[in-house]
Design a protein around this motif. Structure first.
Motif, PDB file in Angstrom:
ATOM      1  N   UNK A   7       8.790   3.683   5.558  1.00  7.45           N
ATOM      2  CA  UNK A   7       7.908   4.285   4.550  1.00  7.45           C
ATOM      3  C   UNK A   7       6.474   3.786   4.644  1.00  7.45           C
ATOM      4  N   UNK A   8       6.031   3.418   5.831  1.00  4.82           N
ATOM      5  CA  UNK A   8       4.623   3.070   6.000  1.00  4.82           C
ATOM      6  C   UNK A   8       3.747   4.296   5.739  1.00  4.82           C
ATOM      7  N   UNK A  32       8.522  -1.120   4.099  1.00  4.20           N
ATOM      8  CA  UNK A  32       7.100  -0.823   3.940  1.00  4.20           C
ATOM      9  C   UNK A  32       6.306  -1.908   4.654  1.00  4.20           C
ATOM     10  N   UNK A  33       5.114  -1.553   5.072  1.00  2.19           N
ATOM     11  CA  UNK A  33       4.324  -2.443   5.918  1.00  2.19           C
ATOM     12  C   UNK A  33       3.322  -3.245   5.108  1.00  2.19           C
ATOM     13  N   UNK A  34       2.770  -4.254   5.756  1.00  7.19           N
ATOM     14  CA  UNK A  34       1.946  -5.249   5.077  1.00  7.19           C
ATOM     15  C   UNK A  34       0.565  -5.332   5.714  1.00  7.19           C
ATOM     16  N   UNK A  59      -5.958   4.908   3.353  1.00 11.01           N
ATOM     17  CA  UNK A  59      -4.514   4.699   3.483  1.00 11.01           C
ATOM     18  C   UNK A  59      -4.049   3.605   2.528  1.00 11.01           C
ATOM     19  N   UNK A  60      -2.946   3.856   1.835  1.00 13.64           N
ATOM     20  CA  UNK A  60      -2.426   2.890   0.868  1.00 13.64           C
ATOM     21  C   UNK A  60      -1.652   1.778   1.573  1.00 13.64           C
ATOM     22  N   UNK A  61      -1.910   0.547   1.156  1.00 10.74           N
ATOM     23  CA  UNK A  61      -1.133  -0.621   1.578  1.00 10.74           C
ATOM     24  C   UNK A  61      -0.784  -1.419   0.317  1.00 10.74           C
ATOM     25  N   UNK A  85       6.279  -8.550   7.290  1.00 14.83           N
ATOM     26  CA  UNK A  85       5.394  -9.334   6.440  1.00 14.83           C
ATOM     27  C   UNK A  85       4.724 -10.406   7.283  1.00 14.83           C
ATOM     28  N   UNK A  86       3.409 -10.512   7.144  1.00 14.15           N
ATOM     29  CA  UNK A  86       2.654 -11.462   7.959  1.00 14.15           C
ATOM     30  C   UNK A  86       2.600 -12.790   7.198  1.00 14.15           C
TER      31      UNK A  86
END
Length: 289
Positions: A7-8, A32-34, A59-61, A85-86
């Motif tokens: 869902x990125x 989802x991405x980070x 773009x939403x993050x 997750x970073x």
């Protein structure tokens, strides 16, 4: 074969309903991405030929753990994972407390998908050393496991400490990335591996060979999850073939393969399009496996 919903790039206000639909359709995990912010990055993006990101300032993050908390509140079985997750762009205790809290609130439905990251600007902004991020992640992961288990730990220059709340079950750690270092880290410290690009069969085979070599070198014989996004058209027989190679899960975002008719009916980028394509994917693929 388990299906993870990638869902990125989804708008923040769609996540809650997307989670409800994902659970209803039989997806195992929503990812989802980070990213912390958007800028005119000097750091080259490693997954495009141009070196430029595929997104822009619009773009939403959303924050990973806040969003997971909201989605967990409206679901009962769907799992959640960042992809990825970073963690080394943050301090140990921020990561430990956020992930532990999300695991408790979701009743142990969190997987910790983690990687070292590529964007130096994010590390500079948070005061973390970009160049030691791999070594620091190697040190973080055992400490995180101890803290999540409710143990008291001793760290450099600090008194013995613990955190609360902690989850009832261990949080699975899946390491992302397909570099030699990332695959070695996954085999040594992870419960699973997440691919960081969409793989053809020819691209994935050597990655799996390297991963298996590192698993063997570390004496790993217990089950180890392999989550590989695949460059294939959705088809149950194709997924069975990859499962025979040891792939335990894959990632899909069915709306990227929406038909022209679906796009015309629901509109590009809409929540309605996403849910309609997920329902079709569930009927044509998930239900047959």
């Amino acid at each position: 074969m388990r299906f993870w919903l990638g869902a990125s790039f989804v708008d923040t206000d769609q996540f809650v309903e997307l989670a409800r639909a994902a659970e209803r359709c039989g997806f195992d995990t929503l990812t989802l991405s980070d990213h912390l912010f958007y800028a005119d990055f000097a750091s080259p993006y490693p997954y495009s030929r141009s070196g430029r990101p595929r997104w822009d300032a619009r773009t939403h993050w959303p924050d990973v753990w806040v969003t997971i908390g909201a989605m967990a509140a409206v679901t009962t079985s769907l799992r959640f994972s960042p992809n990825v997750y970073i963690a080394p762009a943050r301090d140990l205790f921020t990561v430990a407390k956020q992930v532990s809290t999300a695991a408790v609130l979701s009743k142990d439905r969190v997987t910790f998908g983690v990687g070292v990251g590529w964007c130096k600007e994010e590390f500079v902004a948070t005061g973390q050393d970009f160049h030691t991020r791999g070594r620091r992640l190697d040190a973080m992961l055992p400490a995180l496991r101890s803290l999540w288990a409710g143990e008291t730990v001793a760290l450099d220059g600090l008194p013995e400490l613990s955190i609360s709340p902690t989850p009832a079950r261990p949080i699975p750690v899946y390491v992302g990335g397909d570099s030699e270092a990332a695959l070695r880290r996954a085999a040594r410290l992870g419960d699973g591996w997440i691919g960081n690009r969409i793989y053809t069969e020819e691209q994935l085979d050597p990655v799996l060979d390297t991963l298996r070599r590192h698993l063997a070198e570390n004496g790993r014989t217990e089950p180890f999850d392999i989550i590989a996004p695949l460059a294939v058209l959705p088809d149950a027989d194709t997924y069975r073939r990859f499962a025979a190679k040891g792939v335990t899960g894959t990632m899909a975002a069915p709306w990227w393969l929406a038909t022209p008719e679906e796009k015309a009916r629901y509109g590009e980028g809409t929540l309605e399009l996403k849910i309609a394509t997920m329902e079709r994917f569930a009927e044509e693929v998930i239900a047959k496996l």
